[in-house]
Design a protein around this motif. Structure first.
Motif, PDB file in Angstrom:
ATOM      1  N   MET A 158       0.904  -1.069  -0.083  1.00 51.83           N
ATOM      2  CA  MET A 158       0.020   0.133  -0.151  1.00 51.83           C
ATOM      3  C   MET A 158       0.884   1.120  -0.149  1.00 51.83           C
ATOM      4  O   MET A 158       1.939   1.177   0.503  1.00 51.83           O
ATOM      5  N   TYR A 159       0.334   2.344  -0.454  1.00 55.64           N
ATOM      6  CA  TYR A 159       0.906   3.496  -0.540  1.00 55.64           C
ATOM      7  C   TYR A 159       0.075   4.602  -0.664  1.00 55.64           C
ATOM      8  O   TYR A 159      -1.068   4.395  -1.268  1.00 55.64           O
ATOM      9  N   PHE A 160       0.384   6.033  -0.302  1.00 57.23           N
ATOM     10  CA  PHE A 160      -0.323   6.847  -0.443  1.00 57.23           C
ATOM     11  C   PHE A 160       0.349   7.736  -1.555  1.00 57.23           C
ATOM     12  O   PHE A 160       1.514   7.552  -1.989  1.00 57.23           O
ATOM     13  N   GLU A 161      -0.728   8.476  -2.200  1.00 54.03           N
ATOM     14  CA  GLU A 161      -0.237   9.068  -3.384  1.00 54.03           C
ATOM     15  C   GLU A 161      -1.032  10.529  -3.327  1.00 54.03           C
ATOM     16  O   GLU A 161      -2.044  10.671  -2.851  1.00 54.03           O
ATOM     17  N   ILE A 162      -0.152  11.654  -3.475  1.00 55.68           N
ATOM     18  CA  ILE A 162      -0.518  12.849  -3.766  1.00 55.68           C
ATOM     19  C   ILE A 162      -0.579  13.561  -4.878  1.00 55.68           C
ATOM     20  O   ILE A 162       0.069  13.119  -5.908  1.00 55.68           O
ATOM     21  N   TYR A 163      -1.600  14.407  -5.186  1.00 52.49           N
ATOM     22  CA  TYR A 163      -1.714  15.014  -6.392  1.00 52.49           C
ATOM     23  C   TYR A 163      -2.283  16.409  -6.664  1.00 52.49           C
ATOM     24  O   TYR A 163      -3.154  16.457  -5.701  1.00 52.49           O
ATOM     25  N   GLN A 164      -2.041  17.042  -7.632  1.00 53.01           N
ATOM     26  CA  GLN A 164      -2.730  18.548  -7.577  1.00 53.01           C
ATOM     27  C   GLN A 164      -3.656  18.242  -8.728  1.00 53.01           C
ATOM     28  O   GLN A 164      -3.570  17.709  -9.791  1.00 53.01           O
ATOM     29  N   GLU A 165      -4.867  18.791  -8.523  1.00 52.02           N
ATOM     30  CA  GLU A 165      -6.099  18.629  -9.573  1.00 52.02           C
ATOM     31  C   GLU A 165      -5.554  19.417 -10.578  1.00 52.02           C
ATOM     32  O   GLU A 165      -4.985  20.812 -10.490  1.00 52.02           O
ATOM     33  N   THR A 166      -6.004  19.084 -11.622  1.00 55.53           N
ATOM     34  CA  THR A 166      -5.650  19.622 -12.957  1.00 55.53           C
ATOM     35  C   THR A 166      -6.839  20.125 -13.935  1.00 55.53           C
ATOM     36  O   THR A 166      -6.822  20.630 -15.012  1.00 55.53           O
ATOM     37  N   ARG A 167      -8.238  19.633 -13.369  1.00 54.09           N
ATOM     38  CA  ARG A 167      -9.361  20.079 -14.036  1.00 54.09           C
ATOM     39  C   ARG A 167      -9.993  21.113 -13.233  1.00 54.09           C
ATOM     40  O   ARG A 167      -9.859  21.261 -12.124  1.00 54.09           O
ATOM     41  N   GLY A 168     -10.967  21.651 -13.814  1.00 53.06           N
ATOM     42  CA  GLY A 168     -11.681  22.755 -13.155  1.00 53.06           C
ATOM     43  C   GLY A 168     -11.277  23.863 -12.945  1.00 53.06           C
ATOM     44  O   GLY A 168     -10.503  24.378 -13.737  1.00 53.06           O
ATOM     45  N   LEU A 169     -12.130  24.798 -12.263  1.00 52.47           N
ATOM     46  CA  LEU A 169     -11.828  26.393 -12.224  1.00 52.47           C
ATOM     47  C   LEU A 169     -10.385  26.640 -11.679  1.00 52.47           C
ATOM     48  O   LEU A 169      -9.841  27.543 -11.848  1.00 52.47           O
ATOM     49  N   MET A 170     -10.002  25.644 -10.599  1.00 44.40           N
ATOM     50  CA  MET A 170      -8.814  25.935 -10.112  1.00 44.40           C
ATOM     51  C   MET A 170      -7.598  25.696 -10.926  1.00 44.40           C
ATOM     52  O   MET A 170      -6.416  25.929 -10.727  1.00 44.40           O
ATOM     53  N   SER A 171      -7.673  24.816 -12.017  1.00 46.36           N
ATOM     54  CA  SER A 171      -6.433  24.555 -12.710  1.00 46.36           C
ATOM     55  C   SER A 171      -5.695  25.626 -13.220  1.00 46.36           C
ATOM     56  O   SER A 171      -4.296  25.707 -13.319  1.00 46.36           O
ATOM     57  N   ALA A 172      -6.320  26.746 -13.564  1.00 47.55           N
ATOM     58  CA  ALA A 172      -5.674  28.002 -13.944  1.00 47.55           C
ATOM     59  C   ALA A 172      -4.599  28.558 -12.987  1.00 47.55           C
ATOM     60  O   ALA A 172      -3.656  29.321 -13.253  1.00 47.55           O
ATOM     61  N   THR A 173      -5.083  28.374 -11.553  1.00 54.77           N
ATOM     62  CA  THR A 173      -4.388  29.018 -10.530  1.00 54.77           C
ATOM     63  C   THR A 173      -3.657  27.901  -9.755  1.00 54.77           C
ATOM     64  O   THR A 173      -3.195  28.343  -8.783  1.00 54.77           O
ATOM     65  N   GLY A 174      -3.371  26.800 -10.057  1.00 51.37           N
ATOM     66  CA  GLY A 174      -2.613  25.807  -9.324  1.00 51.37           C
ATOM     67  C   GLY A 174      -3.468  24.433  -9.016  1.00 51.37           C
ATOM     68  O   GLY A 174      -2.815  23.555  -8.709  1.00 51.37           O
ATOM     69  N   GLY A 175      -4.621  24.698  -8.620  1.00 50.72           N
ATOM     70  CA  GLY A 175      -5.403  23.602  -8.399  1.00 50.72           C
ATOM     71  C   GLY A 175      -5.536  23.169  -6.750  1.00 50.72           C
ATOM     72  O   GLY A 175      -4.236  23.553  -6.266  1.00 50.72           O
ATOM     73  N   GLN A 176      -6.044  22.370  -6.561  1.00 54.92           N
ATOM     74  CA  GLN A 176      -6.092  21.766  -4.857  1.00 54.92           C
ATOM     75  C   GLN A 176      -5.403  20.431  -4.914  1.00 54.92           C
ATOM     76  O   GLN A 176      -5.088  19.725  -5.987  1.00 54.92           O
ATOM     77  N   TRP A 177      -4.890  20.375  -3.895  1.00 48.86           N
ATOM     78  CA  TRP A 177      -4.306  19.187  -3.334  1.00 48.86           C
ATOM     79  C   TRP A 177      -5.241  17.812  -2.965  1.00 48.86           C
ATOM     80  O   TRP A 177      -5.975  18.327  -2.188  1.00 48.86           O
ATOM     81  N   ARG A 178      -4.877  16.682  -3.433  1.00 44.98           N
ATOM     82  CA  ARG A 178      -5.650  15.682  -2.954  1.00 44.98           C
ATOM     83  C   ARG A 178      -4.813  14.389  -2.528  1.00 44.98           C
ATOM     84  O   ARG A 178      -3.632  14.305  -2.966  1.00 44.98           O
ATOM     85  N   TRP A 179      -5.347  13.514  -1.731  1.00 45.78           N
ATOM     86  CA  TRP A 179      -4.636  12.113  -1.415  1.00 45.78           C
ATOM     87  C   TRP A 179      -5.415  10.831  -1.957  1.00 45.78           C
ATOM     88  O   TRP A 179      -6.657  11.169  -1.471  1.00 45.78           O
ATOM     89  N   ARG A 180      -4.847   9.916  -2.048  1.00 45.30           N
ATOM     90  CA  ARG A 180      -5.627   8.818  -2.331  1.00 45.30           C
ATOM     91  C   ARG A 180      -4.605   7.599  -1.698  1.00 45.30           C
ATOM     92  O   ARG A 180      -3.380   7.705  -1.632  1.00 45.30           O
ATOM     93  N   LEU A 181      -5.068   6.638  -1.070  1.00 48.98           N
ATOM     94  CA  LEU A 181      -4.359   5.483  -0.728  1.00 48.98           C
ATOM     95  C   LEU A 181      -4.530   4.259  -1.676  1.00 48.98           C
ATOM     96  O   LEU A 181      -5.830   3.956  -1.944  1.00 48.98           O
ATOM     97  N   ARG A 182      -3.616   3.741  -2.165  1.00 50.73           N
ATOM     98  CA  ARG A 182      -3.769   2.663  -3.179  1.00 50.73           C
ATOM     99  C   ARG A 182      -3.227   1.402  -2.576  1.00 50.73           C
ATOM    100  O   ARG A 182      -2.196   1.466  -1.899  1.00 50.73           O
TER     101      ARG A 182
END
Length: 63
Positions: free
Chosen positions: A1-25
């Motif tokens: 198992m591992y945690f993955e973090i990523y920055q959103e690249t879709r939606g309104l926030m994409s032009a300003t950097g996007g929000q950060w999210r995590w998921r456990l795989r």
């Protein structure tokens, strides 16, 4: 198992950097858990740390 973090690249926030999210795989790369979005990477990492600190003594609540 591992945690993955990523920055959103879709939606309104994409032009300003996007929000950060995590998921456990799982070992087979399937997503088994995910969290809400965070404005900065440090808050996202702090949420992962909270999840890592749970253990068998952490209560499960619900119906």
């Amino acid at each position: 198992m591992y945690f993955e973090i990523y920055q959103e690249t879709r939606g309104l926030m994409s032009a300003t950097g996007g929000q950060w999210r995590w998921r456990l795989r799982a070992a087979n790369n399937e997503i088994i858990a995910s969290g809400e979005s965070y404005r900065n990477k440090q808050d996202c990492l702090a949420a992962i740390a909270l999840v890592k600190n749970t253990n068998s003594q952490t209560p499960v609540r619900g119906v």
